[in-house]
Each structure stands twice: as C-alpha cells, then as structure tokens.
Design an enzyme around this catalytic site. Structure first.
Site, PDB file in Angstrom:
ATOM      1  N   TYR A  49       0.850  -1.190   0.000  1.00 11.69           N
ATOM      2  CA  TYR A  49       0.000   0.000   0.000  1.00 11.69           C
ATOM      3  C   TYR A  49       0.888   1.243   0.000  1.00 11.69           C
ATOM      4  CZ  TYR A  49      -3.847   3.102   1.376  1.00 11.69           C
ATOM      5  OH  TYR A  49      -4.759   4.112   1.437  1.00 11.69           O
ATOM      6  N   LYS A 104     -20.930 -19.372 -10.440  1.00 15.62           N
ATOM      7  CA  LYS A 104     -20.032 -19.494 -11.583  1.00 15.62           C
ATOM      8  C   LYS A 104     -18.663 -18.889 -11.270  1.00 15.62           C
ATOM      9  CE  LYS A 104     -22.875 -20.620 -15.401  1.00 15.62           C
ATOM     10  NZ  LYS A 104     -23.065 -20.567 -16.849  1.00 15.62           N
TER      11      LYS A 104
END
Length: 394
Positions: A49, A104
């Site tokens: 970060y 899915k």
C-alpha cells in the site's frame, strides 16, 4: 414461518432447501477475497500500500495499459447478469440472478484458477447496460455475460465487443453451443450417422438456441428446424426478432408449423426451452435411433427414462442427475483461462468449433451413456486451454 421442504419441480426432488439456505448463510455466499501479499509488518505495508504504490499510481497515470501487468485488472473476470433469462426459471430479477453468477465465479476459481467476481445490474435498456459495463471495463480482463434475455443480450454483446478491448463472452450462447456440438459429434458416432446429414429440431430459440443453431451450421449441419413459442421460425414472421429470422434463412427446415409436426422423422431433438414439451410418442415418431438432448434445467423437456423407453438411442440433459450432462460448465473455466493466458480477445466461430472438437475427442470410444466428459474428468480444462492456444496472435 413457513416450513421449508425439499425443492420439488413436477415430481423431481432436487435437494433440501433448508440445507442449501443454511450452507450459503453460514458463509454469507460462496466467495471470499484472499490477498496475495502478506501484510504483517511496516515494510510489507509499505510494499502493498502506501507509500509504495505511489510510484505505481504515477506509472499507470502515464500508461494506463500497464494496469494489466501490475494490478488485478489483468486477471479478473466480471460475471454480469440482470437475471432476466435464467434457464428453467425465467425472469427472476437481478437479485435472483446473483447466486448463479456467484456460483459461476466460484467454479472459475475452483476448476481453472481464474479469479472472477459476480455482478448484477438492474434490468435497464441496452444502451444503459452497455454504458455501465464500458465505464467499469478497465477494472477487468474479461466480461462474462450471464442469464440476460434475448434479443437484448445479442445487442449488448455486439456493442461491448465493438467498444472494449477485452474478451466479451455470453455463456448461455457460446458455452451451451460448444457443449451441444461436442456431445452431438460423439452421439452421431454412437448411432452411426454422419454428423452433417443429421436432421435436427431445436426447440427454444432464445440466446442458447440461436447460438447453437449458428454453431451447428458452421459445423456443416444444414438440416435444422427452429421452433419457438409461436411454432417454427420463418424469415418473414414478424413475431420473431431479426436474429431468429435471419438464421431461418440459412437453414433447411422441415415442413410443418408445430413441434409435433416437425419432430416426425427427425434424427435429433435439442431442447433449450422448458420442461415437459416433448413426450414419448413424439420420440417414437423420430427417425431410427434418435438422439434427444433435453437440456432445460432444473427439469428437462422430457424425462430421460421416458425418452429411453420410447426408443431414444442417446439421451442427454443439462443436469448431473443423469448420464451425459451437457452443460456449459465444461467450457467457461478453461476458455477464459486460455483467453487470459494467450491474450486471445475474440471467441470466434473457428475457436468455438475447435473447443467443441477438443472436448469431443476426450471421449475415445463414445457410448450411449458417455458422449461428453464429466465435469470433474481430468483434462477437461486443459483441453479447452489447448484449443484456445491455437488462436494466439490472431
């Protein structure tokens, strides 16, 4: 509170609803996000970060395409639905479609190691749908469209392919068509009939039916009779959309106006419609050793036992409850793995044909009960990936 019972559809017990609800509630769905970098120290925090990403942010400001190399956008698939056309369930709304695209997304990861995220959009006009996806497309490596009603989805897919530079794939069309052709290649061998001479009836000319007819036509199968809610599709019937009418111009259809009329003497019935539209008498009236693909879920167009008793030589459904599960789960995990690996952006007709051939070839000696590989068979994903590799650089 209403007591929940096993889910039943016209005599079929599918599974216990309480168990399913409890399982999904325990996990708040079926997906989690897991990081690839550890963050357990100040140094690691700075790498993952701030301040480390500041330089990366400046790089992407100058070269936005570099995001595909340095961020998750180079590997993340968006699985998008509005829930307007779920096979076997119909228009269940965007919220209703969410468990399907979530499932899915899980299958992408579990079967092929592909990162995918489920997304739902409200049922808005085509231009609004397209604009929404275009505006967020830079976050993704590909777009998987799911359970969107035809003809709207045809227009959405056409416009997205023209406007964004990543693969756009509609599973209900392309995935279904590929698996149907793979199964039909082997079913034709079982009944000792040349593939290109088969007389086919397709019942249900929505997205899956239209795509299947197109792919069978590309494979050389011209004798196709297309049937939908009003009967046979003809080029001049304004009740049908332009995609259906145009397709009707390209095939050689049997005479007759209803399914009951055109099923006479047909070699193959392909159902991508609704349950119980075909009966044993109609199967008996088909050609010798008929092939019946009853693919509606959760309940097929005809009970497989009834089809077999009526003389069907090969029977397939879209469900794992019976032999020969013709389901697009055999395609999409390996397809997108290959598209990402080899930088292929167009799921072209030649690519679809090749994937179907590769899947069919996994069955060395097809039998009546085995014309397609099983979902968990070794080599399914890799076969699809290899098929895609032949189109790299195109």
């Amino acid at each position: 509170m209403r007591k929940r019972r096993p889910i039943r559809v016209k005599g079929y017990t599918l599974m216990d609803e309480d168990h399913i609800l409890k399982l999904h509630a325990e996990h708040t769905g079926v997906l989690d996000i897991h990081g690839d970098l550890p963050v357990t120290s100040r140094a690691q925090l700075a790498e993952a970060y701030t301040p480390g990403v500041a330089g990366l942010a400046k790089l992407l400001q100058k070269d936005p395409e570099a995001r595909k190399q340095y961020t998750v956008s180079g590997k993340l698939i968006a699985v998008v639905t509005d829930g307007s056309a779920v096979l076997g369930l119909g228009n269940i709304g965007s919220a209703g479609g969410l468990p399907i695209v979530e499932g899915k997304s899980l299958l992408y990861k579990q079967l092929a190691g592909v990162d995918a995220i489920p997304m739902t959009l409200e049922q808005v006009p085509v231009d609004q749908f397209v604009e929404t996806v275009v505006n967020m497309a830079e976050s993704f490596a590909g777009i998987h469209l799911e359970d969107i009603a035809a003809p709207k989805v045809f227009e959405i897919e056409e416009q997205l392919r023209a406007r964004i530079d990543i693969p756009v794939y509609h599973d209900d069309q392309t995935g279904t068509a590929i698996v149907v052709l793979a199964a039909l290649i082997n079913a034709a061998k079982v009944v000792h009939k040349p593939l290109q001479t088969l007389r086919v009836v397709i019942n249900g000319m929505g997205a899956a039916g239209v795509a299947t007819a197109k792919l069978l036509l590309a494979a050389g199968i011209r004798h196709q009779t297309l049937v939908d809610i009003h009967g046979t599709v003809t080029p001049d019937d304004e009740r049908y959309n332009r995609y259906q009418r145009n397709l009707a111009k390209q095939v050689e259809m049997a005479s007759g106006q209803t399914l009951d009329e055109v099923i006479e003497g047909a070699d193959v019935f392909i159902g991508v419609s609704v349950d119980h539209v075909l009966d044993g008498v109609q199967v008996w009236r088909m050609a010798k050793n008929p092939i019946v693909f009853a693919l509606a879920n959760p309940v097929p167009e005809i009970d497989p036992d009834e089809a077999n008793d009526a003389g069907a030589a090969v029977v397939a459904t879209g469900s794992s409850q019976w032999a020969n599960q013709v389901n697009n789960i055999l395609v999409f995990p390996g397809l997108f793995k290959g598209l990402l690996k080899y930088g292929v952006k167009d799921v072209s007709m030649p690519l679809q044909l090749r994937v179907a051939q590769r899947l069919a070839a996994l069955i060395e000696r097809p039998t009546a009960d085995r014309v397609v590989p099983g979902v968990f068979d070794e080599g399914v994903v890799s076969a699809v990936v290899e098929a895609v590799s032949e189109f790299k650089g195109e």
